[in-house]
Design an enzyme around this catalytic site. Structure first.
Site, short mmCIF file in Angstrom:
data_model
loop_
_atom_site.label_atom_id
_atom_site.label_comp_id
_atom_site.label_asym_id
_atom_site.label_seq_id
_atom_site.Cartn_x
_atom_site.Cartn_y
_atom_site.Cartn_z
N GLU A 403 0.86 -1.19 -0.09
CA GLU A 403 0.03 0.05 -0.16
C GLU A 403 0.96 1.30 0.07
O GLU A 403 0.49 2.22 0.50
CB GLU A 403 -0.78 -0.04 1.11
CG GLU A 403 -2.34 0.14 0.67
CD GLU A 403 -3.20 -1.36 1.11
OE1 GLU A 403 -4.14 -1.27 1.71
OE2 GLU A 403 -2.65 -2.22 0.72
C1 FAD Z 1 2.16 -10.02 -0.05
C2 FAD Z 1 2.09 -8.98 -1.01
C3 FAD Z 1 0.54 -8.66 -1.31
C4 FAD Z 1 0.16 -7.59 -2.22
N1 FAD Z 1 -0.99 -7.44 -2.43
C5 FAD Z 1 -1.09 -6.39 -3.61
C6 FAD Z 1 -2.51 -6.39 -3.99
O1 FAD Z 1 -3.52 -6.94 -3.65
N2 FAD Z 1 -2.65 -5.47 -5.38
C7 FAD Z 1 -1.73 -4.92 -5.67
O2 FAD Z 1 -1.99 -3.96 -6.80
N3 FAD Z 1 -0.43 -4.88 -5.31
C8 FAD Z 1 -0.16 -5.81 -4.29
N4 FAD Z 1 1.20 -5.89 -3.83
C9 FAD Z 1 1.95 -5.01 -4.22
C10 FAD Z 1 2.77 -4.15 -3.47
O3 FAD Z 1 1.78 -2.82 -3.37
C11 FAD Z 1 4.12 -3.68 -4.14
O4 FAD Z 1 5.04 -4.71 -3.71
C12 FAD Z 1 4.67 -2.47 -3.50
O5 FAD Z 1 3.73 -1.33 -4.14
C13 FAD Z 1 6.04 -2.04 -3.92
O6 FAD Z 1 6.41 -2.33 -5.27
P1 FAD Z 1 7.36 -3.48 -5.70
O7 FAD Z 1 7.38 -4.60 -5.18
O8 FAD Z 1 7.35 -3.34 -7.27
O9 FAD Z 1 8.78 -2.75 -5.23
P2 FAD Z 1 9.44 -1.52 -6.21
O10 FAD Z 1 8.67 -0.47 -6.44
O11 FAD Z 1 10.29 -1.82 -7.20
O12 FAD Z 1 10.49 -0.82 -4.86
C14 FAD Z 1 11.81 -1.51 -4.31
C15 FAD Z 1 12.27 -0.69 -3.29
O13 FAD Z 1 12.62 0.38 -4.19
C16 FAD Z 1 12.06 1.62 -3.44
N5 FAD Z 1 11.65 2.74 -4.17
C17 FAD Z 1 10.89 2.64 -5.37
N6 FAD Z 1 10.85 3.68 -6.03
C18 FAD Z 1 11.39 4.58 -5.09
C19 FAD Z 1 11.47 6.12 -5.08
N7 FAD Z 1 11.04 7.01 -5.92
N8 FAD Z 1 12.08 6.52 -3.96
C20 FAD Z 1 12.75 5.86 -3.01
N9 FAD Z 1 12.70 4.65 -2.98
C21 FAD Z 1 11.94 4.03 -3.99
C22 FAD Z 1 10.92 0.98 -2.67
O14 FAD Z 1 10.28 1.89 -1.51
C23 FAD Z 1 11.43 -0.16 -2.05
O15 FAD Z 1 12.11 -0.28 -0.91
C24 FAD Z 1 1.32 -7.06 -2.70
C25 FAD Z 1 2.82 -7.30 -2.45
C26 FAD Z 1 3.02 -8.28 -1.48
C27 FAD Z 1 4.56 -8.54 -1.20
#
Ligand code: FAD
Length: 561
Positions: A403
Site C-alpha cells: 500500500e
Molecule cells: C504479499 C503482498 C501482497 C500484495 N498485494 C497486492 C494487491 O492486492 N494488489 C496490488 O496491486 N499490489 C499488491 N502488492 C504489491 C505491493 O503494493 C508492491 O510490492 C509495492 O507497491 C512495492 O512495489 P514493488 O514490489 O514493485 O517494489 P519497487 O517499487 O520495485 O520498490 C523496491 C524498493 O525501492 C524503493 N523505491 C521505489 N521507488 C522509489 C523512489 N521513488 N524513491 C525511493 N525509494 C523507492 C521502494 O520503497 C522499495 O524499497 C502486494 C505485495 C505483496 C508482497
C-alpha cells in the site's frame, strides 16, 4: 464524542487542535463497541482455532472464512445501506480492523476485500455498477481483489503496462496485461483492474473472474502472510462491458490513490490490534520466564522494551482513532446514490492524505520494531514456531512494503503539505502552535525549500527526516489531547506514555534535525536555536518512565488502555 469540526487535512502542523475536535477510543458509542466485539468473537470462534491450517496455506479455508465473515456482517460494515451494507463510519471500521488483526493473513484478506477492492467501486462507480456489484461484495457472496501492481511497476503504479481498448461499436473494452502480487486471487470473483486506455489514459475497470481470457499465475512463495492468496492475474484479450469502467477514462488514479489512502489508515488500525496482542504475549512471557532465579520481566533491559512499546502504541492508537474521526467528519453525509457522489468521495478520501501517510509509516515501523523486540524477549523460543511472535514478525513485515512502500509514503507527507501550501489550501507561514516538534518541523521545512528550491525532490533523506519529526508531532498531540478523557490510574499511565513518547521523539528529532541543518548549510545561530528547542528536557528520566510503564504492563499482562 468530539463535538467540534476537526482541523482540515495537514493543518495540525500549523495549528494546535482544539481538544473537543479530536476523537479517541474513549468516545466510542455502545453500538460501535458491540461491532468491535462481534469482530473479536468472530476471530476467536471462526479464525483462531484454524491457525495451523491457515498457515499451511489452506486457501479453501480462507475462502470459507471470508464468506462467513460476510454472513457475520464484517465485509459490508462501511458499504452504504443503499448498496446492501450497514453504512457504518470509519471509526467503527477501524475498530473492526483492529480486532481482526491477531491472525494477520485473515486480516490482510479482509482488508484487501473491504478496502482496496471495494472502495474504487464504492467511491467512483456509477449507480448501476454499484448496484450490480456492491451488494455481492458487502454480503461476502463475492470476494474482491485490487489489481494495480505489475512486474515492472510497483511503487511507480502509474507506469503500468496493462492496456484497454474500446471496441469500435463502443460496447466493450479489451484488456491485455499482467498484474502481479494480487491478494485474494485464488477465490476472488471480482477484480478492480487498472489499465491504460489507448496506452496512456490510466483507468479502472471491474473484471469478473469468469470472463474469457482471465487466467492466474501460481501462488507466490512468501515470507509471511502464508494464509493469503497472492498470484498474478493475466489478462489476454479480456472483453468487459463498457459500463464496467469505474469513473472516467484517464481518472483511474483517483480510484487507486483514494483506495490506497484508506488502505494505509486501515492497515495501521489493524497494526494497533496486532501490537496490543504482541505486548500482552510478551508481558505474560516476561512474568513467567525465569533466569538467574528472577523473572526476566524484572530486568531493566526487558522493562525498557515493554515500556517503550506501550508508550509508542498509545501514540499510534491515539493517532489512528483521531484520524478515523477526522475522516468521518468529511465522509459524513455523503449520499452514495447521488449523481455527484464520486466528487464528494474523492474529496473525502483525499482530505487527510497526509495523516493517512503518517499513520502508515508510524504504524508499520512500530509493528516491525515491536515484533522484533517480542522475539528478543522470548529468546530462543521466540525464534521457533512454538510461540506466536515469529509469525507476527514475518506477517507484519509486509506493512512497510504494501500500500505504498514507506520510502514512497514519507515524501508524500512533505510533498502534499508543500502542494497544498502552493495551492493556498494551507498556510505554512502563520504558525499558531506551541508544540516544539511542530515548530521545529516547520522551520526545517522552510530551510529545505529555501536551500534546495526546485531540486528539493532529490533530497529524499532530508525530506524523510522532516516527515518523521512532523509525524511524531501529530502522534504526540493526539495522545496529549486524549489524556483528559481518561481517569485515575489510567490517566496517569497515559501521562507517562505521553512524556516518554515526547522524550523519544525529541531525542530522535535532534539527530534527524542535525543532518538536515548540516545538509542545508544552516548558520550557527539557526542550528543552535533549533537544536536547543528540539532537545528533550534533562528533567525527564526516560529510564524511570519505561520502568513505570513496564510495571503496569507486567501487572496486567496487557496494554493498559
Ligand atoms: C504479499 C503482498 C501482497 C500484495 N498485494 C497486492 C494487491 O492486492 N494488489 C496490488 O496491486 N499490489 C499488491 N502488492 C504489491 C505491493 O503494493 C508492491 O510490492 C509495492 O507497491 C512495492 O512495489 P514493488 O514490489 O514493485 O517494489 P519497487 O517499487 O520495485 O520498490 C523496491 C524498493 O525501492 C524503493 N523505491 C521505489 N521507488 C522509489 C523512489 N521513488 N524513491 C525511493 N525509494 C523507492 C521502494 O520503497 C522499495 O524499497 C502486494 C505485495 C505483496 C508482497
Amino acid at each position: 464524542m468530539s463535538n467540534l469540526a476537526p482541523l482540515p487535512g495537514g493543518a495540525f502542523l500549523v495549528n494546535d487542535a482544539p481538544p473537543e475536535s479530536v476523537f479517541s477510543p474513549e468516545d466510542f458509542t455502545a453500538e460501535a463497541r458491540l461491532m468491535g466485539r462481534s469482530a473479536e468473537d468472530f476471530l476467536k470462534k471462526e479464525v483462531l482455532p484454524h491457525v495451523e491450517r491457515i498457515e499451511a496455506h489452506d486457501l479453501d479455508l480462507m475462502a470459507t472464512l471470508m464468506h462467513k465473515a460476510g454472513e457475520a456482517g464484517l465485509l459490508g460494515a462501511e458499504v452504504p445501506e443503499a448498496y446492501g451494507g450497514f453504512g457504518l463510519d470509519n471509526r467503527t471500521g477501524a475498530l473492526i480492523a483492529e480486532k481482526l488483526n491477531w491472525q494477520q493473513s485473515f486480516a490482510l484478506s479482509h482488508e484487501a476485500h473491504t478496502v482496496i477492492a471495494t472502495l474504487p467501486l464504492m467511491f467512483f462507480g456509477s449507480h448501476a455498477l454499484k448496484s450490480k456489484y456492491l451488494p455481492k461484495l458487502a454480503s461476502g457472496e463475492w470476494i474482491g481483489s485490487f489489481a494495480l501492481s505489475e512486474t515492472g511497476s510497483g511503487s511507480d503504479a502509474l507506469g503500468a503496462q496493462t492496456r484497454a481498448q474500446l471496441s469500435e461499436d463502443g460496447k466493450h473494452w479489451t484488456l491485455n496485461g499482467t498484474k502481479m502480487w494480487i491478494t485474494n486471487t485464488a477465490f476472488a470473483q471480482l477484480f478492480s483492474v487498472f489499465a491504460k486506455v489507448d496506452g496512456d489514459k490510466f483507468s479502472c475497470f471491474m473484471v469478473e473472474r469468469d470472463t474469457p481470457g482471465v487466467s492466474f499465475g501460481k501462488e507466490e512463495h512468501k515470507l509471511g502472510m502464508k494464509g493469503t492468496s497472492t498470484r498474478q492475474v493475466i489478462l489476454e484479450n479480456v472483453q468487459v462491458p463498457y459500463e464496467n469502467l469505474v469513473g472516467d477514462v484517464g481518472k483511474g488514479h483517483y480510484a487507486a490513490f483514494c483506495a490506497l489512502n484508506m488502505g494505509r489508515f486501515k492497515l495501521e488500525a489493524g497494526a494497533v490490534g496486532g501490537i496490543k496482542e504482541t505486548l500482552a504475549v510478551c508481558a505474560a512471557y516476561a512474568n513467567q520466564r525465569k533466569q538467574f532465579n528472577r523473572s526476566i520481566g524484572s530486568f531493566g533491559m526487558i522493562q525498557a522494551k515493554l515500556g517503550s512499546i506501550c508508550a509508542r502504541l498509545f501514540a499510534l492508537e491515539s493517532a489512528v482513532y483521531r484520524l478515523a474521526g477526522e475522516l468521518d467528519s468529511v465522509f459524513e453525509g455523503i449520499d452514495a446514490t447521488a449523481d455527484d457522489a464520486a466528487k464528494h468521495y474523492h474529496h473525502a478520501a483525499e482530505e487527510y492524505a497526509i495523516e493517512c501517510s503518517i499513520v502508515k509509516v508510524i504504524g508499520s515501523e512500530l509493528y516491525s520494531w515491536a515484533t522484533d523486540e517480542a522475539i528478543q524477549i522470548h529468546g530462543g523460543y521466540g525464534y521457533t514456531e512454538e510461540f506466536p511472535v515469529a509469525r507476527a514478525w514475518r506477517d507484519q513485515r509486509l506493512l512497510r512494503i504494501g500500500e505504498g512502500a514507506n520510502e514512497i509514503v514519507r515524501p508524500i507527507i512533505i510533498n502534499t503539505l508543500l502542494r497544498r501550501a502552493k495551492q493556498g489550501r494551507l498556510s505554512l507561514e502563520a504558525q499558531a502552535t506551541n508544540c516544539t516538534l511542530k515548530r521545529s518541523g516547520l522551520r526545517l521545512l522552510h530551510l529545505l525549500t529555501e536551500h534546495f528550491g526546485a531540486s528539493l525532490a532529490e533530497e529524499q533523506e532530508a525530506l524523510g527526516a522532516v516527515s518523521d519529526i512532523i509525524s511524531s508531532a501529530y502522534c504526540h498531540e493526539s495522545m496529549a489531547l486524549r489524556i483528559r478523557k481518561l481517569k485515575g490510574v489510567v490517566q496517569e499511565t497515559a501521562r507517562l506514555c505521553t512524556a516518554l513518547y515526547l522524550h523519544e521523539s525529541q531525542t530522535a528529532g535532534v539527530a534527524l534535525a542535525q543532518q538536515v541543518l548540516t545538509r542545508c548549510h544552516a548558520d550557527q545561530a539557526s542550528t543552535t536555536s533549533l537544536l536547543a528547542e528540539l532537545s528533550p528536557s534533562c528533567a525527564t528520566d526516560a529510564i524511570a518512565l519505561r520502568r513505570q510503564l513496564a510495571a503496569t504492563v507486567l501487572a496486567g499482562e496487557r496494554y493498559p488502555f
